[in-house]
Design an enzyme around this catalytic site. Structure first.
Site, PDB file in Angstrom:
ATOM      1  N   LYS A 126      20.755 -16.449 -29.779  1.00 18.95           N
ATOM      2  CA  LYS A 126      22.216 -16.002 -30.311  1.00 18.95           C
ATOM      3  C   LYS A 126      23.136 -17.181 -29.950  1.00 18.95           C
ATOM      4  O   LYS A 126      23.818 -17.560 -30.483  1.00 18.95           O
ATOM      5  CB  LYS A 126      22.340 -14.866 -29.408  1.00 18.95           C
ATOM      6  CG  LYS A 126      21.855 -13.457 -29.839  1.00 18.95           C
ATOM      7  CD  LYS A 126      21.888 -12.391 -28.876  1.00 18.95           C
ATOM      8  CE  LYS A 126      21.098 -11.100 -29.500  1.00 18.95           C
ATOM      9  NZ  LYS A 126      21.003  -9.877 -28.668  1.00 18.95           N
ATOM     10  N   GLN A 163      22.630  -8.034 -23.023  1.00 11.29           N
ATOM     11  CA  GLN A 163      21.462  -8.006 -23.240  1.00 11.29           C
ATOM     12  C   GLN A 163      20.542  -7.014 -22.787  1.00 11.29           C
ATOM     13  O   GLN A 163      20.481  -7.004 -21.596  1.00 11.29           O
ATOM     14  CB  GLN A 163      20.731  -9.367 -23.193  1.00 11.29           C
ATOM     15  CG  GLN A 163      19.415  -9.538 -23.765  1.00 11.29           C
ATOM     16  CD  GLN A 163      19.433  -9.398 -25.206  1.00 11.29           C
ATOM     17  OE1 GLN A 163      20.228 -10.180 -26.166  1.00 11.29           O
ATOM     18  NE2 GLN A 163      18.703  -8.530 -25.873  1.00 11.29           N
ATOM     19  N   ASP A 187      28.108  -5.649 -30.190  1.00 10.62           N
ATOM     20  CA  ASP A 187      26.714  -4.818 -30.551  1.00 10.62           C
ATOM     21  C   ASP A 187      27.004  -3.541 -31.245  1.00 10.62           C
ATOM     22  O   ASP A 187      25.907  -2.859 -31.829  1.00 10.62           O
ATOM     23  CB  ASP A 187      26.099  -4.676 -29.201  1.00 10.62           C
ATOM     24  CG  ASP A 187      24.830  -5.587 -29.025  1.00 10.62           C
ATOM     25  OD1 ASP A 187      24.325  -6.451 -29.953  1.00 10.62           O
ATOM     26  OD2 ASP A 187      24.361  -5.857 -27.934  1.00 10.62           O
TER      27      ASP A 187
END
Ligand code: NAP
Length: 284
Positions: free
Chosen positions: A53, A97, A120
């Site tokens: 990322k 994460q 997300d």
């Protein structure tokens, strides 16, 4: 028949190039998009995802701020950091994460991220927007699945799509996006009876299970499009999807490989969401 290999590398590169163009446009207006990434603990796979990322951000022109916290970080300390990032005007996207260490309540953490910075698309507010056909962030992996299909030139409207898997982060939102694009959608899961017969009727199969060789050639209709979301390791430790790739390629019209398919798309769609977040927060 030898199926077309859907090229996730080429398609994800195109999407990142589009995001780069948009980042440059924003920079001309004095806006530098910024993603904050929070990693708790030392999960090896998570470390790789986070690095990918960061690399994508650097390529696209998005500033990435990395927060690496020790495994024994308290839930409260994590929530405090998220609250700070939520109010930091220089940060457009906040990504925590997953998975988190067992002592931290994942649901609480997902709820703590501001829906405006939830790149997300895990916050129930954004999930609600998706389920009511409203504009908002698109969940990265499901959106990546749709881009793989459409940018490879396959129609979704009117097609029978079978999604195997009903998780909150992949199966369900993928089914919802396919439905939004006018597919007729069947969702299958571990209690589904006659999985093979159902799959055999599909024009498009999306497998999001996490089991090696889950989708075999006898489950696939001739010419069908097969998208493999699964990420598994075979007996040699090699990364593989859910689809019995070589055998399915003999029957299907197109198959997305693992690696080189959906995984790359997930990161590309995240970049797109970061640009969207920067635009929305700047009234663009
Ligand atoms: P998950 O939460 O474990 O969900 C798996 C789903 O598969 C569940 O709905 C489960 O059904 C279903 N299932 C299990 N065994 C089955 C069977 N024999 N027949 C039919 N359905 C079955 O996993 P996930 O988070 O959705 O992820 C799925 C896979 O995608 C994993 O391999 C993961 O690593 C991968 N993934 C890849 C990306 C990417 O970027 N490429 C992103 C996210 C996930 P029940 O609901 O009945 O248990």
């Amino acid at each position: 028949m030898k199926a077309k290999r859907i090229d996730g590398k080429a398609i994800s590169d195109t999407i990142k190039a589009e995001a780069q163009q948009q980042a440059q446009n924003l920079q001309r207006q004095g806006i530098v998009p910024c993603l904050a990434v929070v990693l708790v603990g030392e999960d090896a796979a998570s470390q790789i995802y986070v690095r990918n990322k960061e690399k994508a951000c650097a390529l696209v022109g998005i500033t990435s701020k990395m927060y690496t916290l020790p495994q024994d970080t308290t839930e409260q300390a994590l929530l405090t950091l998220i609250a700070q990032l939520n109010t930091d005007n220089s940060v457009n996207g906040v990504l925590v994460q997953l998975p988190l260490p067992a002592h931290i309540n994942e649901e609480k953490v997902i709820l703590a991220v501001s829906p405006q910075k939830d790149v997300d698309c895990f916050h129930p507010y954004n999930v609600g927007l998706l389920h009511t056909d409203k504009k908002g962030f698109l969940p990265c992996t499901p959106a990546g699945v749709l881009e793989l299909i459409t940018r490879s030139g396959y129609e979704i409207a009117g097609k029978h799509c079978v999604v195997i898997g009903r998780s909150h982060n992949v199966g369900k939102p993928t089914a919802m996006l396919l439905l939004q694009h006018d597919a007729t959608v069947t969702i299958c899961h571990s209690k589904t009876k006659n999985l093979k017969e159902i799959c055999k009727q599909a024009d498009i199969i999306v497998s999001a299970v996490g089991k090696l060789h889950m989708v075999t050639a006898d489950m696939v209709k001739a010419g069908a499009v097969v998208i493999d979301v699964g990420m598994n390791r075979d007996e040699h430790g090699k990364l593989c999807g859910d689809v019995d790739f070589d055998a399915v390629c003999e029957v299907a019209g197109a198959v997305s490989p693992v690696p080189g398919g959906v995984g790359l798309m997930t990161v590309a769609m995240l970049m797109q969401n970061c640009i969207t977040a920067a635009k929305l927060q700047n009234g663009i």
